[in-house]
Design a protein around this motif. Structure first.
Motif, PDB file in Angstrom:
ATOM      1  N   THR A  85       8.043  23.673 -23.169  1.00 17.44           N
ATOM      2  CA  THR A  85       8.016  24.950 -22.539  1.00 17.44           C
ATOM      3  C   THR A  85       8.998  25.360 -21.749  1.00 17.44           C
ATOM      4  O   THR A  85       9.413  24.458 -21.044  1.00 17.44           O
ATOM      5  CB  THR A  85       6.515  25.064 -22.285  1.00 17.44           C
ATOM      6  OG1 THR A  85       6.173  26.647 -22.008  1.00 17.44           O
ATOM      7  CG2 THR A  85       6.394  24.541 -20.602  1.00 17.44           C
ATOM      8  N   LEU A  87      10.529  26.739 -18.586  1.00 21.46           N
ATOM      9  CA  LEU A  87      10.070  27.183 -17.371  1.00 21.46           C
ATOM     10  C   LEU A  87      11.035  28.238 -16.790  1.00 21.46           C
ATOM     11  O   LEU A  87      10.502  28.916 -16.058  1.00 21.46           O
ATOM     12  CB  LEU A  87       9.975  26.094 -16.509  1.00 21.46           C
ATOM     13  CG  LEU A  87       8.847  24.869 -16.865  1.00 21.46           C
ATOM     14  CD1 LEU A  87       8.926  23.782 -15.987  1.00 21.46           C
ATOM     15  CD2 LEU A  87       7.445  25.391 -16.882  1.00 21.46           C
ATOM     16  N   SER A  98      11.267  34.471 -21.068  1.00 20.05           N
ATOM     17  CA  SER A  98      10.932  33.141 -21.512  1.00 20.05           C
ATOM     18  C   SER A  98       9.502  33.202 -22.549  1.00 20.05           C
ATOM     19  O   SER A  98       9.260  32.357 -23.407  1.00 20.05           O
ATOM     20  CB  SER A  98      10.328  32.266 -20.458  1.00 20.05           C
ATOM     21  OG  SER A  98       9.568  33.014 -19.705  1.00 20.05           O
ATOM     22  N   THR A  99       8.972  34.300 -22.479  1.00 21.66           N
ATOM     23  CA  THR A  99       7.914  34.646 -23.355  1.00 21.66           C
ATOM     24  C   THR A  99       8.158  34.886 -24.734  1.00 21.66           C
ATOM     25  O   THR A  99       7.632  34.340 -25.739  1.00 21.66           O
ATOM     26  CB  THR A  99       7.017  35.726 -22.824  1.00 21.66           C
ATOM     27  OG1 THR A  99       6.607  35.410 -21.237  1.00 21.66           O
ATOM     28  CG2 THR A  99       5.809  36.041 -23.872  1.00 21.66           C
ATOM     29  N   SER A 127      -2.026  25.593 -21.064  1.00 13.68           N
ATOM     30  CA  SER A 127      -2.371  25.593 -19.764  1.00 13.68           C
ATOM     31  C   SER A 127      -3.360  26.433 -19.248  1.00 13.68           C
ATOM     32  O   SER A 127      -3.836  27.458 -20.050  1.00 13.68           O
ATOM     33  CB  SER A 127      -0.875  26.245 -18.982  1.00 13.68           C
ATOM     34  OG  SER A 127      -1.381  26.379 -17.572  1.00 13.68           O
ATOM     35  N   HIS A 166       5.703  32.852 -11.789  1.00 14.93           N
ATOM     36  CA  HIS A 166       4.374  32.703 -12.253  1.00 14.93           C
ATOM     37  C   HIS A 166       3.917  33.868 -13.036  1.00 14.93           C
ATOM     38  O   HIS A 166       3.199  33.560 -13.979  1.00 14.93           O
ATOM     39  CB  HIS A 166       3.364  32.867 -10.661  1.00 14.93           C
ATOM     40  CG  HIS A 166       3.699  31.587  -9.857  1.00 14.93           C
ATOM     41  ND1 HIS A 166       4.268  31.491  -8.801  1.00 14.93           N
ATOM     42  CD2 HIS A 166       3.445  30.323 -10.017  1.00 14.93           C
ATOM     43  CE1 HIS A 166       4.150  30.502  -8.239  1.00 14.93           C
ATOM     44  NE2 HIS A 166       3.705  29.717  -9.001  1.00 14.93           N
ATOM     45  N   TYR A 169       5.172  32.772 -16.532  1.00 18.73           N
ATOM     46  CA  TYR A 169       4.410  31.612 -16.838  1.00 18.73           C
ATOM     47  C   TYR A 169       3.037  31.953 -17.421  1.00 18.73           C
ATOM     48  O   TYR A 169       2.751  31.288 -18.542  1.00 18.73           O
ATOM     49  CB  TYR A 169       4.489  30.672 -15.823  1.00 18.73           C
ATOM     50  CG  TYR A 169       3.650  29.199 -16.401  1.00 18.73           C
ATOM     51  CD1 TYR A 169       4.558  28.427 -17.081  1.00 18.73           C
ATOM     52  CD2 TYR A 169       2.467  28.973 -15.958  1.00 18.73           C
ATOM     53  CE1 TYR A 169       3.912  27.213 -17.552  1.00 18.73           C
ATOM     54  CE2 TYR A 169       2.209  27.569 -16.264  1.00 18.73           C
ATOM     55  CZ  TYR A 169       2.749  26.798 -17.227  1.00 18.73           C
ATOM     56  OH  TYR A 169       2.506  25.697 -17.593  1.00 18.73           O
ATOM     57  N   SER A 172       3.609  33.845 -20.760  1.00 20.32           N
ATOM     58  CA  SER A 172       4.127  32.983 -21.648  1.00 20.32           C
ATOM     59  C   SER A 172       2.978  32.215 -22.328  1.00 20.32           C
ATOM     60  O   SER A 172       2.892  32.001 -23.453  1.00 20.32           O
ATOM     61  CB  SER A 172       5.236  32.230 -21.304  1.00 20.32           C
ATOM     62  OG  SER A 172       5.814  31.223 -22.166  1.00 20.32           O
ATOM     63  N   LYS A 173       2.369  31.316 -21.461  1.00 21.58           N
ATOM     64  CA  LYS A 173       1.418  30.503 -21.868  1.00 21.58           C
ATOM     65  C   LYS A 173       0.201  31.179 -22.622  1.00 21.58           C
ATOM     66  O   LYS A 173      -0.271  30.458 -23.470  1.00 21.58           O
ATOM     67  CB  LYS A 173       0.791  29.586 -20.748  1.00 21.58           C
ATOM     68  CG  LYS A 173       2.027  28.626 -20.138  1.00 21.58           C
ATOM     69  CD  LYS A 173       2.661  27.835 -21.190  1.00 21.58           C
ATOM     70  CE  LYS A 173       1.661  26.548 -21.532  1.00 21.58           C
ATOM     71  NZ  LYS A 173       2.520  25.643 -22.441  1.00 21.58           N
ATOM     72  N   SER A 231       2.286  27.762  -5.479  1.00 13.95           N
ATOM     73  CA  SER A 231       1.756  27.509  -6.915  1.00 13.95           C
ATOM     74  C   SER A 231       0.342  26.989  -6.852  1.00 13.95           C
ATOM     75  O   SER A 231      -0.536  27.425  -7.584  1.00 13.95           O
ATOM     76  CB  SER A 231       2.723  26.487  -7.705  1.00 13.95           C
ATOM     77  OG  SER A 231       3.865  26.958  -8.022  1.00 13.95           O
TER      78      SER A 231
END
Length: 339
Positions: A85, A87, A98-99, A127, A166, A169, A172-173, A231
């Motif tokens: 993936t 980051l 990144s998505t 995730s 964040h 992320y 994306s996930k 985080s």
């Protein structure tokens, strides 16, 4: 345990990926592994030094930002683990973020699985950030968290004041997992068998020479690393508490998903559901030599229940409890010289 079965692991030099490759080799699988740079001697050396790698390990260069790279690695495999993936976004690429890169990578990998004609099942390392119990209407949290929960990608996230890392992320996930689940077999039995494993914050030991990022987050109250602690705060605010899991259990769960005759869909992978105060108290009690950071996480107070038993109902057994995960994370950081 000797097997002639070929499997593919994308992102095979990462924290979870390298640990998974080792376990697969130990079990006798022939393992195709992708990494971004075959000229990176330290990463290639890590994989080639694994027991049973000779004659069982094949390395392929592939990058999410050039997704057609994955086809040669997937060819001839029966199972594919998509662990890789991005980051951080690669500036100047064909994708805006990144998505978009993650989604393009997934589409390409799925098509490669279909074209190979040999792939039975695709397992995606997801995730728990995709599974927030936040309500869509921005009125707070649901009182449970299980596989029916999806993080609302709307103004419900606004109160978190997410930084770009964040936020990217989470988007994306969440979008990647939803997308990959669409390719699961339909009611006519057509399509791939697809499994997603939304994993909690992963702790424990590592094959790498440094402390993995997720382990760094778990020990941030000991190291006083502000970025890592942010985080931890982010996870607790997003999910109500912090699902955690040992890397060994994560990898065993992945392998369980190829050795089980019938499994598809979404399965949470976390053995404990705790608060940052629980982590703080454990370190303060068992590691008095450290000046443990006092938490100030402003969590919306609600008794959210961890309601998922799907993976265990299938027969999977977690071997590591909260204490073992936290202690192994401390021992890992000590071994590599981080603390």
């Amino acid at each position: 345990m000797e097997k002639s079965c070929k499997v593919c692991v994308t992102g095979g030099t990462g924290y979870i990926g390298s640990y998974l490759v080792k376990k697969l080799l130990d079990k006798g699988y022939i393992v195709h592994v992708t990494l971004r740079d075959l000229k990176n001697e330290s990463k290639v050396g890590l994989l080639k030094s694994l027991p049973h790698s000779e004659g069982k390990l094949l390395l392929f260069e592939a990058n999410i930002y050039n997704p057609v790279d994955f086809e040669p690695a997937i060819e001839g495999c029966q199972f594919v683990f998509h662990v890789a993936t991005p980051l951080a976004h690669e500036a100047g690429s064909q994708y805006k973020d990144s998505t978009e890169a993650s989604l393009a990578g997934i589409k390409s990998i799925i098509m490669a699985c279909v074209r190979a004609g040999t792939v039975k099942r695709l397992i995606y390392t997801a995730s728990v950030v995709s599974a927030s119990p936040l309500k869509d209407d921005q009125s707070g949290f649901n009182d449970f968290m299980d596989e029916t929960c999806w993080t609302p990608l709307n103004d419900s996230l606004a109160y978190l004041s997410l930084d770009d890392f964040h936020k990217d992320y989470v988007y994306s996930k969440t979008l990647a997992e939803k997308h990959i689940l669409r390719y699961g077999k339909n009611e006519n039995g057509e399509g791939l068998e697809v499994v997603t494993l939304p994993c909690g914050l992963v702790g424990g030991d590592t094959l790498q020479s440094f402390t993995p990022g997720s382990v760094g987050v778990l020990i941030s109250q000991v190291t006083h690393n502000e970025n890592a602690f942010k985080s931890l705060e982010f996870l607790e605010n997003l999910l109500g508490k912090i699902p955690i899991v040992h890397v060994d259990d994560v990898c065993e769960a992945h392998i369980f998903c190829i050795e089980n005759d019938s499994i598809s869909g979404r399965y949470f992978c976390a053995s404990s559901y705790i608060s940052s105060k629980d982590i703080e108290d454990h370190y303060a009690l068992h590691y008095p030599e450290f000046n443990v950071k006092q938490g100030n996480v402003d969590v919306l107070k609600k008794d959210i229940k961890w309601s998922s038993t799907k993976l265990c109902d299938k027969g999977f057994v977690y071997k590591y409890d909260t204490k073992m995960i936290l202690d192994d994370s401390i021992n890992c950081a000590r071994r590599v010289g981080h603390i």
